[in-house]
Design a protein around this motif. Structure first.
Motif: not given
Length: 739
Positions: A360-362, A378-380, A384-385, A388-390
């Motif tokens: 959801k947050r990603c 890859y950019e997205l 996300w990384m 701190g979303l992953i």
């Protein structure tokens, strides 16, 4: 922030819980004597999280809930800021062993405590309208082709690998018309008469096997089912389906749990062969989970069909042509609706609601991009990384973050939430092309037609399109005086692609010669090349220099008279080193094929050679085709086919040629199939040829009007064909003896 952004809180809290359990943070909290404060906040967050799932759904209809979530979002962001400050200070102290300098600022309440501990903990329920099999559309537009395809699948007497039932998923984004298509098929007269039993079940996000099974049973028997035991319900449905061909529609399926699906499917095996199950879903993974080999992908309808739907409701049964002004306005409304996202958002919200919390947050993060922004996977993932979303779950704790992020991306794509703009084939037919945008840099297939302006060809800048694999260049098929040979050559020169191109087709080109880039050895990945109906070309480019070329076809090159050194590439000792298939067709002026000569090794890998409708070709063919396995020559009326040594030749077909002769020491010992048809001057098979046919299993001679004897000077010719299985001789009117 958008509604979807507000609704990201559920996934956001997962990140907060992860940060709260960080060993570094807990150690630092103990040192600063704020451990009890963190524990208190953790308890509060747990209680908030308990009601978030329902609150996120409820906000769509309740403004007060939306306000509550907005305030809660602000509080959550403040909590995250505090936790990040703690983590930063803990890391600083670990690296530098310096004095602590934490910044402590927080919001304590925001009037949320009552909502956490009081009435707001009551779970909200949203109403979700279920579908039925009853038609509710007076007329459906734009689905004729989809309906025909589905009906073919419905009425086809096929059987799946392990049961009598075939699963047919319909996959598409929300609101595209999956249920409508299923309803059209379900109520079609041919389907009604084809199946013994029919049932329609609305599934939605709660895949309750017991509920679904009872619903199917009740639909079939028209009686309520009060059984409480799952096994008894299974047995009852199995018996109800026994020996009957049934159609079942499972509408709006979200579940990806194979165990649940397998439990439900086990009851279907009681049906007769030819039974079908239509399953509608937004998620391709759901479709694939059923074990089916494919699914029907449903796309949006055209703008014209959208207009028909609009007119049906706006004008009812009135004559639209009587209101020309209103029609113009209506069409503009339809176009605006097609461009407007307002109708998409409710569908997107529902798709979002069914996302796992880690996605959801990603997805909500993508709201930071402007409208129409195109991003790479890859950019997205890297973004996300960085945010701190992953957060890897326990079972994937050793998985690389990039791999987990790619898994998130593909999951969002499979749910039709991301619409991947992955263009495979582009046809620009009849357009005055001035520029190909950089956004098609990763285009795989490109087809250009009727580019007549040199400047436009130059601005197309194909040489920069490094992702282009397949290029098709087409000109008009009419060759009249309006076409300028020099201009067309310059245009083709300007359309030079990048040298990593794999397949090239040039059709109806009007120049006399090809530009220098065609046949350049720098095209090291070129594997397929077709030159078609370039009727004014008098010479061929040096295609022998293309080291990776495997498949070459020249069709309708009607001004070519000689195929010789320029074809191989001047001074090339080993032309066409990788070529496997070579085709010449409809080259009406072609007279001679000049081999390379001694010291050269042309066509070392050629397996198939086809020469058709080259009526003036009369000289011998190349003699060193040592890898050739199949040779087909037809409608070359002036050609005497002189068979050279072809040690690997398995199949030989010669039709409508002048004659067939055998070179003295030629070896064709691998030949097992020979067809001779309409050979005008063939009176018999030469003794050398007959002696070389010892392994032929299939021999067919048709329409050879001058054939008198099967073999020359041989009293018992059939004894030469020691491996012969099939012999066919037809329409050889002069034949009076096989000896």
């Amino acid at each position: 922030m958008s509604v979807i952004g507000d609704a990201a809180l559920s996934a956001f809290f997962q990140v907060l819980f992860h940060k709260l359990s960080s060993p570094e943070l807990l150690k630092f909290a103990d040192e600063k004597q704020v451990h009890s404060e963190l524990k208190k906040w953790e308890k509060i967050l747990v209680k908030i999280h308990a009601v978030l799932d329902d609150a996120e759904e409820k906000q769509l209809a309740n403004r007060l809930v939306k306000i509550w979530l907005t305030e809660l979002r602000d509080l959550a962001y403040d909590v995250e800021d505090i936790l990040d400050e703690f983590a930063t200070e803990a890391l600083r102290r670990k690296l530098m062993a310096g004095p602590p300098q934490p910044s402590m600022s927080k919001r304590s309440d925001l009037d949320l405590r009552e909502g956490i501990e009081g009435q707001s903990t009551k779970r909200w329920r949203s109403s979700c309208s279920s579908s039925t099999c009853l038609p509710n559309e007076p007329q459906v537009y734009g689905r004729e082709k989809d309906k025909r395809k589905m009906l073919e699948l419905m009425l086809r007497e096929s059987q799946s690998d392990d049961s009598n039932v075939q699963i047919i998923p319909i996959v598409g984004m929300g609101g595209v018309g999956k249920t409508t298509l299923a309803r059209l098929v379900y109520n079609d007269e041919s389907v009604v008469t084809h199946f013994d039993l029919k049932a329609w079940v609305f599934v939605s996000d709660e895949f309750d096997v017991m509920r679904i099974t009872k619903s199917i049973l009740e639909s079939i028997t028209f009686q309520p089912c009060d059984l409480k035991d799952w096994t008894l319900v299974q047995v009852r449905l199995y018996e109800a389906l026994g020996g009957k061909k049934f159609l079942l529609v499972l509408d709006d399926v979200w579940n990806k749990n194979y165990g649940d699906w397998d439990a439900l499917r086990s009851t279907f095996r009681g049906g007769a062969p030819g039974s079908k199950v239509i399953l509608t879903t937004r998620n391709t993974n759901v479709a694939l989970m059923t074990g089916t080999k494919g699914y029907h992908s449903l796309e949006i309808i055209s703008e014209d069909d959208c207009w028909s739907v609009f007119a049906q409701h706006a004008f009812e049964n009135k004559n639209i042509s009587a209101y020309p002004i209103l029609e113009i306005i209506g069409r503009k409304i339809v176009k605006k609706c097609g461009d407007d996202e307002s109708d998409i958002l409710p569908v997107l919200r529902l798709s979002y609601y069914h996302l796992p919390s880690d996605l959801k947050r990603c997805f909500a993060y993508c709201g930071v991009f402007p409208k129409g922004y195109e991003f790479e996977e890859y950019e997205l993932v890297l973004l996300w990384m960085a945010e701190g979303l992953i957060v890897p779950p326990q079972e994937k704790i050793n998985m690389h973050m990039e791999d987990l992020g790619s898994e998130y991306f593909r999951e969002l794509l499979s749910r039709s939430i991301f619409q991947l703009k992955c263009l495979r084939v582009l046809s620009l037919s009849g357009y005055n092309i001035s520029e190909l945008a950089k956004s098609i840099g990763d285009l795989k297939h490109l087809r250009l037609e009727n580019v007549t302006d040199i400047q436009h060809a130059s601005e197309a800048n194909l040489i920069s399109k490094q992702g282009l694999d397949v290029l098709k260049l087409n000109w008009a098929s009419e060759f009249d005086d309006s076409r300028n040979e020099r201009v067309e050559r310059d245009v083709l020169d300007m359309l030079q692609p990048h040298n990593k191109l794999k397949e090239l087709t040039i059709r109806c080109y009007g120049g006399v010669t090809f530009p220098a880039w065609v046949g350049q050895p720098s095209f090291s990945d070129m594997a397929v090349l077709r030159l078609e109906n370039c009727k004014r070309c008098t010479s061929l480019p040096p295609l022998g220099l293309l080291g990776s070329l495997k498949d070459l076809a020249m069709v309708g090159m009607s001004s070519i008279k000689i195929v010789g050194p320029e074809f191989y590439g001047e001074a090339c000792l080993k032309p066409f080193p990788s070529l496997e298939c070579l085709q010449f067709e409809e080259m009406h002026e072609w007279e001679e094929w000049i081999p390379c000569g001694a010291g050269y090794e042309e066509f070392p890998c050629l397996r198939e050679l086809s020469i058709k409708t080259c009526c003036k070709l009369s000289r011998e063919l190349p003699s060193r085709l040592l890898s050739l396995e199949k040779l087909a020559i037809s409608k070359c009326e002036q050609l005497v086919v002189s068979i050279p040594s072809l040690p690997l030749l398995c199949k030989l077909e010669i039709e409508a040629c002048k004659n067939v002769v055998h070179r003295g020491a030629a070896e064709i010992s691998s030949l097992n199939s020979l067809v001779l048809s309409k050979i005008s001057n063939l009176t018999n098979l030469e003794l050398g040829l007959a002696l070389a046919l010892t392994k032929v299993k299939d021999l067919k001679i048709v329409g050879c009007q001058e054939l008198r004897f099967l073999c020359q000077n041989e009293a018992r010719p059939l004894q030469q064909f020691t491996s012969l299985h099939h012999l066919v001789i037809e329409s050889c009117l002069q034949l009076f003896s096989l000896g």
